[in-house]
Design a protein around this motif. Structure first.
Motif, PDB file in Angstrom:
ATOM      1  N   LEU A 126     -54.110 -30.298 -26.730  1.00 37.86           N
ATOM      2  CA  LEU A 126     -54.723 -29.119 -26.461  1.00 37.86           C
ATOM      3  C   LEU A 126     -54.434 -28.087 -27.666  1.00 37.86           C
ATOM      4  O   LEU A 126     -55.231 -27.354 -28.244  1.00 37.86           O
ATOM      5  N   THR A 127     -53.160 -28.008 -28.060  1.00 34.75           N
ATOM      6  CA  THR A 127     -52.897 -27.330 -29.047  1.00 34.75           C
ATOM      7  C   THR A 127     -53.376 -27.599 -30.596  1.00 34.75           C
ATOM      8  O   THR A 127     -53.888 -26.804 -31.289  1.00 34.75           O
ATOM      9  N   ASP A 128     -53.704 -28.828 -30.649  1.00 34.84           N
ATOM     10  CA  ASP A 128     -54.611 -29.331 -31.849  1.00 34.84           C
ATOM     11  C   ASP A 128     -55.778 -28.720 -31.891  1.00 34.84           C
ATOM     12  O   ASP A 128     -56.262 -28.396 -32.927  1.00 34.84           O
ATOM     13  N   ASP A 134     -60.902 -33.848 -25.767  1.00 31.64           N
ATOM     14  CA  ASP A 134     -61.587 -34.931 -24.947  1.00 31.64           C
ATOM     15  C   ASP A 134     -60.587 -36.033 -24.154  1.00 31.64           C
ATOM     16  O   ASP A 134     -60.789 -36.121 -23.217  1.00 31.64           O
ATOM     17  N   ALA A 135     -59.711 -36.299 -25.339  1.00 29.71           N
ATOM     18  CA  ALA A 135     -58.638 -37.327 -24.684  1.00 29.71           C
ATOM     19  C   ALA A 135     -57.859 -36.614 -23.517  1.00 29.71           C
ATOM     20  O   ALA A 135     -57.471 -37.157 -22.697  1.00 29.71           O
ATOM     21  N   ALA A 136     -57.630 -35.276 -23.966  1.00 24.23           N
ATOM     22  CA  ALA A 136     -57.099 -34.454 -22.832  1.00 24.23           C
ATOM     23  C   ALA A 136     -57.485 -34.494 -21.491  1.00 24.23           C
ATOM     24  O   ALA A 136     -56.825 -34.546 -20.532  1.00 24.23           O
ATOM     25  N   ILE A 137     -58.752 -34.215 -21.559  1.00 28.72           N
ATOM     26  CA  ILE A 137     -59.712 -33.921 -20.164  1.00 28.72           C
ATOM     27  C   ILE A 137     -59.630 -35.343 -19.768  1.00 28.72           C
ATOM     28  O   ILE A 137     -59.288 -35.568 -18.543  1.00 28.72           O
ATOM     29  N   TYR A 138     -59.751 -36.290 -20.488  1.00 26.37           N
ATOM     30  CA  TYR A 138     -60.148 -37.929 -19.537  1.00 26.37           C
ATOM     31  C   TYR A 138     -58.715 -37.992 -19.233  1.00 26.37           C
ATOM     32  O   TYR A 138     -58.349 -38.611 -18.141  1.00 26.37           O
ATOM     33  N   LEU A 139     -57.486 -37.827 -19.766  1.00 24.76           N
ATOM     34  CA  LEU A 139     -56.109 -38.163 -19.344  1.00 24.76           C
ATOM     35  C   LEU A 139     -55.958 -37.417 -18.011  1.00 24.76           C
ATOM     36  O   LEU A 139     -55.353 -37.910 -17.290  1.00 24.76           O
ATOM     37  N   LYS A 142     -59.997 -23.640 -15.064  1.00 22.43           N
ATOM     38  CA  LYS A 142     -59.965 -22.324 -15.435  1.00 22.43           C
ATOM     39  C   LYS A 142     -59.688 -22.237 -17.101  1.00 22.43           C
ATOM     40  O   LYS A 142     -60.212 -21.428 -17.891  1.00 22.43           O
ATOM     41  N   ASN A 143     -58.635 -22.736 -17.206  1.00 24.93           N
ATOM     42  CA  ASN A 143     -57.993 -22.240 -18.527  1.00 24.93           C
ATOM     43  C   ASN A 143     -58.705 -23.173 -19.890  1.00 24.93           C
ATOM     44  O   ASN A 143     -58.343 -22.736 -21.047  1.00 24.93           O
ATOM     45  N   PHE A 144     -58.974 -24.391 -19.280  1.00 24.57           N
ATOM     46  CA  PHE A 144     -59.460 -25.357 -20.702  1.00 24.57           C
ATOM     47  C   PHE A 144     -61.013 -25.822 -20.671  1.00 24.57           C
ATOM     48  O   PHE A 144     -61.538 -25.886 -21.638  1.00 24.57           O
ATOM     49  N   VAL A 145     -61.320 -25.947 -19.071  1.00 24.48           N
ATOM     50  CA  VAL A 145     -62.675 -26.514 -19.255  1.00 24.48           C
ATOM     51  C   VAL A 145     -63.876 -25.802 -19.371  1.00 24.48           C
ATOM     52  O   VAL A 145     -64.873 -25.942 -19.861  1.00 24.48           O
ATOM     53  N   HIS A 146     -63.759 -24.857 -18.544  1.00 23.19           N
ATOM     54  CA  HIS A 146     -64.784 -23.591 -18.160  1.00 23.19           C
ATOM     55  C   HIS A 146     -65.417 -23.051 -19.613  1.00 23.19           C
ATOM     56  O   HIS A 146     -66.634 -23.060 -19.866  1.00 23.19           O
ATOM     57  N   ARG A 147     -64.455 -22.792 -20.558  1.00 20.47           N
ATOM     58  CA  ARG A 147     -64.990 -22.316 -21.715  1.00 20.47           C
ATOM     59  C   ARG A 147     -66.057 -23.176 -22.618  1.00 20.47           C
ATOM     60  O   ARG A 147     -66.856 -22.876 -23.406  1.00 20.47           O
ATOM     61  N   ASP A 148     -66.024 -24.518 -22.263  1.00 19.72           N
ATOM     62  CA  ASP A 148     -66.806 -25.393 -22.862  1.00 19.72           C
ATOM     63  C   ASP A 148     -68.325 -25.366 -22.533  1.00 19.72           C
ATOM     64  O   ASP A 148     -69.253 -26.004 -23.093  1.00 19.72           O
ATOM     65  N   ALA A 202     -67.157 -31.365 -19.702  1.00 20.45           N
ATOM     66  CA  ALA A 202     -66.699 -30.119 -18.738  1.00 20.45           C
ATOM     67  C   ALA A 202     -68.049 -30.514 -17.581  1.00 20.45           C
ATOM     68  O   ALA A 202     -67.311 -30.307 -16.475  1.00 20.45           O
ATOM     69  N   LEU A 203     -69.027 -30.995 -18.029  1.00 19.01           N
ATOM     70  CA  LEU A 203     -70.245 -31.189 -16.771  1.00 19.01           C
ATOM     71  C   LEU A 203     -69.601 -32.404 -15.825  1.00 19.01           C
ATOM     72  O   LEU A 203     -69.548 -32.273 -14.506  1.00 19.01           O
ATOM     73  N   LYS A 204     -69.163 -33.322 -16.578  1.00 18.50           N
ATOM     74  CA  LYS A 204     -68.409 -34.249 -15.683  1.00 18.50           C
ATOM     75  C   LYS A 204     -67.331 -33.989 -14.920  1.00 18.50           C
ATOM     76  O   LYS A 204     -67.255 -34.467 -13.821  1.00 18.50           O
TER      77      LYS A 204
END
Length: 972
Positions: A413-415, A428-433, A462-468, A484-486
Motif C-alpha cells: 500500500l505504501t508503494d 491489487d495484491a494487497a486487496i486480494y491478500l 474506508k481507508n483504502f478501498v472506497h477511494r477507488d 473495489a466492486l468485488k
C-alpha cells in the motif's frame, strides 16, 4: 452398398461446411436416417476406408461418437434405435479400428468406446479389458497402439474419480484391477526406462512422455475411490518414479511457448494431483514419502517462472502443500518462523501478483476473467491456489500469518501511495491478500458468512478501498475499480448497511457506464447481490425501495445501457440485475414500463436470431414475467397492451421455431391467459393458438411438456366449452393418452386429466370416463412405477370427492367385477404412504375418507373387510412420515436426461403458478373432515362404526380419538 457409402460421404462432408445452413441441413438428414439398419456400421466403414477423404473420415468419427452418445443407452421407455446385430458388430470391431486409426480419429473412437463401456462393461462387454490388455502386451513397443489403449483406458476409468461409492462400482473396479493393474504397472515402469534410454531423442521422448501423462492420469482414476491392495503393495515403485519424474527436465521437451503447457508441465501437474490425493486420503501409507515430496515440490515451485504455461503445475503444487498444511500432524514442517516466512515470500506473494497475462485477459477476454474471478472457475489458477494455502495456514497459524502478511500489505500500500499509476498492481495484491486472510466461510447466495477477527475489513474499506470507486472517470485504474466492486460484493453482509452499503449505490451505478466489461459486469453483479441480502430473523430484503427511491431512473438507464457497450450486448449480469431490480421495485416500476417493455422485446427479437447465452435469455424472460405480473395487477386494462406488444414477437419465435425459447413462450402465454378474468371466454387470439399446441412435434421435445401442459390446463379451466365447440376435445384427450404412456411424463398426463375432470360437463365425463380408466389400468398393469401409482392415487381421490365415491367404485367394477377390492388392497392400502407432497396427501386423505364413509359396500357388502385396513392406512397417512423409497430400477424416471440446454425445461419463477387446493375453504383440515364424516356414518349405522374401528391398532385408535375430540363429535 457402394452407393450408400458415397451418399453418406457427401452428407458427412457437408456437416463440416463453413455455410452453417448447409451444415445444419446435413446434420438433420443424418439424424433422420440414424435408425436405419447398418447405419453405424456404414459410418465405421467410412472411417476405415483409406481412399475416402480425411475430411469425410473425421466427420464420420465425430458423427459416430455423437450417435453412440445419443442412442447407446436405452431405458424401458424408449425404443432401441440400434439393432442387436449392429451392437454386437460395433463391440467386436471398434477396439481394433480405433488402434489402427490416425490419432485425431483414434480420439473420437476412444470416447465412443468409453461411452459404450460405461453402459456395457463388464456385464455385456466382458472381453473389452482383456482385449485391450492383450493388444497392449503384443504391441511390440508400437506406441501408437499403446497410447490408443491408454487413451481409451483413461476415458473408460476417469468416471471412477467422481462416482458415488457402491457395491457394483467397487466390483467393477476390482475386476479392472485384477486384469489391468499388473500389466499397467509393468508398462509404466518400462516406459520410464525408455525415457531414460531415449533421453536425447526428442521425437521418441515426446511419444514416451505422452504415454507417461496417460499412465499418471489412469493411476489417479484407479486410486480415487479407495486404496487398492495392488497399488498399496507396489507403492514404492510408483512413488519413487513420481519423485524422480518431478526432477527430470530434458532440454528437448522444453518449449518456447509461454502460454501452453508442454508435456513436462502436464506430467508434473498430474503427479502433483496424485500426491495431493494420497496425502489427503491415504495419509498413513503416504507418510514415508511425505517429506521427500514436500522438499521436491518446494524446489519445483521456486524454480518456475511466471509464464502462463506453468499455471496448472504451480496451482497443483501449491494445492499439495495446502493439503499437507491442513493436517495437524504436519504442523512441525511449517511452524518454524523462517520456513513460514519463506513460504509466504517465495510461494504465496509471487503467485498472488497480478501478472501481464492477467492484465491481457482483463482487457481482451473479460468473460474468462470474470468466470475465474467471481464465478469460482479459478480452481486451477495460481491466485486461487495461493489463497487456499493462506486459508490452510490460517487454520493453524492465524496470528503468525496475519502478522507476516500485515508487513507485506503495508509495504504494498505504501508503494501504491508513492506512485499509483506505476504500483497499482501492488494495491491489487494487497486487496486480494486481505480478502484471503479475512474470509473464513462463504456461500454464493449470501456472500461471506464468517470472517477473521484479526482483520478489520470495515476500516480497510474506508481507508483504502472506497477511494477507488470515487472520481468522475470510471475508466481510470480499471483493475482497482473492479477490485473495489468485488470487495463490496464479498463483504456486503459485514459492511454496515446505512453507513457503507446504501451510500455505495450511486458509486456502483456510475460504474455501469465503464467501458471495460469486467467493471460494468461487476457493478451489475454487486447491485444484484446487494438486492438479495436478507434480514436473517424476518427473512426480508435488507435493501428497501426507500433506499433506492431516488436512484430508479439512473439505475434502470445504467443497466440497459450496458447492452450498448462493446462486448456486452448479452451481458447476463446486467440482465439479472434488471430482473432483481424489477422484483424489488414491484409497483414502483410501473411508470417505467413504457420504456422498459420495448427494450426487453427488442432485445428478445435480436437474440432470437442466434441464442447463445442461456442465463441471459432466462433472466430476460423472467424480467418480462415480472412486468406482466406487476403491470396487470396494478392496471387491469394494461393486459391488452402487453398482448399487443408480445403476441407478434412470440408468434415470430414460434414460426421460426426457436427451440430454446419455446418453453419460455408457453409459460408467458399461461401467465397472460391467467391474468384474464376466469368468468369471460378465452379471447380469440388465444383460441387461434390452441390447435397449434396439440401438434405432435411440439410434444416430442421434453422441454416443452411441462409448460405446454400448464397452458392446456389454463385453456381447459377458462374455455372448456370453446374447446368442445371447436372439436378439439378428442385431440386433447389424445395428448393425455400420449403423456400417460410415458414414464417420464405420466405425472403431467395426470395433471391434465385432473383439470379435464374438474371442468368437463357431466355428459362428456360420462362419455369418456370408462375409456380413460381402462387406459389407466392398462398402463398400471403393463408398466407400474412408484411415481405412476402416486399420481393414480391422487386422481382416484379427486374423482371420488368430485363425483362421489360410489361413482369411482361403479366405473372400476364396470371394467371387471369386484375389481375395486383389488384397488383398495393393492393400491389404496398398500401404497398410499408413498404419496408425497402436503397437498397431494391431503387430497388422498379426503378421497379415502369419502370412500370409507359414503360407499355402502364398505359397510355391508363385498368391500366391508377392507374398512379397518383402509382406516388404518388413512391414519398412518396423517401420522407417519412419507415413504420416499423408490425401487432401484426406477431412479431414471425421476430425472429427465436430456443433453443440451435447448431441450431442457427452465422454469420461470416469476411466471409460476401455485397448484390450488381443490378443498380450500370447504375442507380446511382433513383430520376434522374424517371425524365429521365418521359421525355422519355412525348416525346412519348406530353401533356399527365403533366395532369396525376396534379392529385397527390401538395407537391408531388413540390418534382417531384425538381427531374426534378436536371436531367435538362422538360416535353412536
Amino acid at each position: 452398398m457402394a452407393s450408400d457409402i458415397q451418399l453418406l460421404v457427401g452428407y458427412l462432408e457437408q456437416t463440416l461446411s463453413p455455410d452453417r445452413k448447409v451444415g445444419v441441413a446435413a446434420e438433420r438428414y443424418l439424424e433422420s436416417i440414424e435408425s436405419s439398419p447398418n447405419y453405424p456400421l456404414l459410418l465405421l466403414t467410412v472411417i476405415e476406408t483409406p481412399n475416402i477423404s480425411q475430411v469425410a473420415r473425421m466427420a464420420a468419427a465425430i458423427t459416430f461418437k455423437n450417435y453412440i452418445k445419443r442412442n447407446w443407452k436405452v431405458d424401458e421407455e424408449s425404443d432401441d434405435k440400434i439393432a442387436i446385430n449392429d451392437r454386437n458388430m460395433i463391440r467386436s470391431s471398434i477396439v481394433g479400428l480405433m488402434l489402427k486409426s490416425e490419432e485425431h480419429i483414434q480420439r473420437q473412437l476412444s470416447d465412443a468406446i468409453s461411452i459404450i463401456g460405461r453402459e456395457d462393461f463388464p456385464l455385456r462387454w466382458p472381453n473389452l479389458l482383456g482385449e485391450m490388455v492383450s493388444r497392449m502386451q503384443t504391441s511390440g513397443g508400437d506406441f501408437s497402439i499403446i497410447n490408443g489403449i491408454l487413451r481409451t483406458a483413461h476415458s473408460l476409468f476417469k468416471r471412477y474419480r467422481h462416482e458415488f461409492k457402491s457395491d457394483s462400482l467397487w466390483t467393477e473396479i476390482k475386476l479392472v484391477l485384477e486384469t489391468f493393474a499388473k500389466p499397467f504397472t509393468d508398462l509404466f515402469v518400462g516406459t520410464v526406462g525408455l525415457a531414460e534410454t531415449h533421453a536425447s531423442n526428442p521425437v521418441a521422448l515426446k511419444i514416451i512422455f505422452s504415454s507417461l501423462v496417460l499412465c499418471v492420469k489412469i493411476f489417479n482414476s484407479l486410486n480415487s475411490q479407495d486404496l487398492p491392495e495392488f497399488f498399496e503393495d507396489n507403492l514404492q515403485i510408483w512413488m519413487s518414479h513420481f519423485l524422480n519424474l518431478l526432477s527430470v527436465s530434458p532440454s528437448c521437451l522444453k518449449t518456447d511457448d509461454e502460454d501452453e503447457p508442454g508435456l513436462l508441465e502436464e506430467l508434473k501437474s498430474e503427479i502433483c494431483e496424485n500426491i495431493s490425493m494420497y496425502a489427503q486420503k491415504y495419509h498413513e501409507e503416504f507418510n514415508p514419502y511425505l517429506k521427500s515430496f514436500v522438499q521436491k515440490v518446494w524446489e519445483l515451485l521456486t524454480s518456475l517462472g511466471l509464464e502462463t504455461k506453468y499455471d496448472l503445475l504451480v496451482s497443483n503444487s501449491i494445492r499439495f502443500l495446502s493439503t499437507i498444511v491442513d493436517r495437524p500432524q504436519n504442523k512441525e514442517l511449517f511452524q518454524d518462523r523462517t520456513a513460514m516466512d519463506s513460504l509466504c515470500s517465495k510461494v504465496i506473494i509471487p503467485n498472488m501478483q497480478f501478472r501481464q497475462s492477467d492484465e491481457e485477459m482483463f482487457q481482451d477476454n473479460p468473460e474468462e476473467y470474470i468466470r475465474r474471478d467471481i464465478e469460482g472457475s479459478d480452481l486451477d489458477t495460481r491466485r486461487r491456489a495461493a489463497c487456499d494455502l493462506v486459508k490452510s495456514l490460517s487454520r493453524h497459524f492465524e496470528a503468525e500469518i496475519t502478522t507476516i502478511f500485515s508487513d507485506y500489505i503495508n509495504r504494498m500500500l505504501t508503494d501504491f501511495a508513492s506512485n499509483p499509476n506505476q504500483f497499482w498492481k501492488s494495491k491489487d495484491a494487497a486487496i486480494y491478500l486481505v480478502t484471503a486472510l479475512s474470509v473464513k466461510g462463504s456461500t454464493f447466495r449470501t456472500g461471506t458468512t464468517h470472517t477473521s477477527k484479526l482483520v478489520n475489513i470495515v476500516e480497510f474499506y474506508k481507508n483504502f478501498v472506497h477511494r477507488d470507486l470515487e472520481g468522475t472517470d470510471v475508466n481510470v485504474l480499471p483493475v482497482l475499480r473492479a477490485d473495489a466492486l468485488k470487495y463490496l460484493m464479498v463483504f456486503r453482509n459485514q459492511l454496515p448497511l446505512e453507513e457503507i452499503v446504501i451510500p455505495s449505490f450511486p458509486l456502483i451505478i456510475a460504474h455501469l457506464n465503464a467501458q471495460n466489461p469486467v467493471i460494468h459486469s461487476y457493478a451489475a453483479h454487486a447491485l444484484e447481490r446487494m438486492m438479495m441480502m436478507r434480514e436473517e430473523a424476518q427473512n426480508v430484503a435488507k435493501i428497501k425501495v426507500s433506499h433506492i427511491q431516488n436512484l430508479i431512473q439512473p439505475l434502470l438507464a445504467g443497466l440497459f445501457n450496458v447492452f450498448s457497450l462493446p462486448g456486452s450486448s448479452e451481458n447476463e449480469y446486467a440482465m439479472k440485475a434488471i430482473m432483481r431490480t424489477l422484483s424489488l421495485l414491484q409497483d414502483h416500476v410501473v411508470p417505467y414500463f413504457p420504456e422498459i417493455l420495448p427494450k426487453l422485446t427488442c432485445k428478445l427479437q435480436e437474440i432470437s436470431k442466434n441464442p447463445s447465452k442461456p442465463n441471459f435469455n432466462h433472466y430476460l424472460f423472467e424480467s418480462l414475467s415480472i412486468c406482466i405480473r406487476v403491470g396487470t395487477r396494478m392496471k387491469s386494462d394494461s393486459l391488452s397492451e402487453y398482448e399487443a406488444i408480445l403476441f407478434p414477437v412470440f408468434q415470430q419465435l414460434m414460426v421460426q421455431d426457436v427451440q430454446e425459447f419455446i418453453p419460455y413462450v408457453f409459460q408467458i402465454f399461461s401467465l397472460l391467459l391467467e391474468s384474464h378474468q376466469p368468468s369471460i371466454p378465452v379471447p380469440n387470439s388465444y383460441m387461434e393458438l390452441f390447435p397449434c399446441l396439440l401438434a405432435p412435434q411440439l410434444w416430442d421435445r421434453p422441454g416443452n411438456v411441462h409448460p405446454l401442459v400448464r397452458l392446456l390446463r389454463d385453456f381447459v379451466e377458462r374455455g372448456i366449452n370453446q374447446i368442445i365447440a371447436s372439436g378439439k376435445l378428442e385431440p386433447l384427450l389424445g395428448v393425455f393418452q400420449k403423456l400417460i404412456a410415458s414414464k417420464s411424463n405420466d405425472h403431467e398426463g395426470f395433471y391434465l386429466l385432473q383439470t379435464l375432470i374438474e371442468y368437463l360437463p357431466q355428459d362428456k365425463v360420462d362419455q369418456y370416463i370408462e375409456q380413460i380408466f381402462r387406459l389407466l389400468f392398462q398402463r398400471l398393469t403393463g408398466s407400474k412405477t412408484t411415481k405412476y401409482v402416486r399420481s393414480l392415487l391422487v386422481f382416484f381421490s379427486l374423482f371420488a370427492h368430485k363425483f362421489q365415491a360410489t361413482a369411482l367404485v361403479t366405473v372400476i367394477d364396470r371394467i371387471q367385477a369386484n375389481m375395486f377390492g383389488m384397488v383398495v388392497e393393492r393400491l389404496l392400502v398398500a401404497e398410499v404412504q408413498r404419496v408425497t407432497g402436503k397437498l397431494e396427501r391431503k387430497i388422498c386423505a379426503v378421497g379415502i375418507t369419502d370412500i370409507l364413509t359414503t360407499v355402502p359396500q364398505m359397510i355391508d357388502g363385498p368391500y366391508a373387510p377392507y374398512f379397518g385396513p383402509m382406516l388404518q392406512a388413512l391414519i398412518a397417512l396423517f401420522e407417519l412420515p412419507e415413504d420416499e423409497t423408490v425401487p432401484e430400477d426406477e431412479h431414471f424416471i425421476e430425472i429427465e436426461d436430456t443433453p443440451g440446454y435447448q431441450a431442457s425445461y427452465a422454469k420461470l419463477v416469476f411466471a409460476s403458478k401455485q397448484e390450488p387446493d381443490p378443498f380450500e375453504g370447504s375442507i380446511p383440515d382433513a383430520k376434522i373432515y374424517l371425524a365429521q364424516k365418521l359421525k355422519d356414518l355412525s348416525d346412519r349405522f348406530p353401533g356399527r362404526i365403533p366395532t369396525l374401528i376396534s379392529t385397527i391398532q390401538p395407537e391408531a385408535v388413540t390418534h382417531l380419538q384425538q381427531y374426534l375430540t378436536a371436531a367435538n363429535v362422538t360416535l353412536a
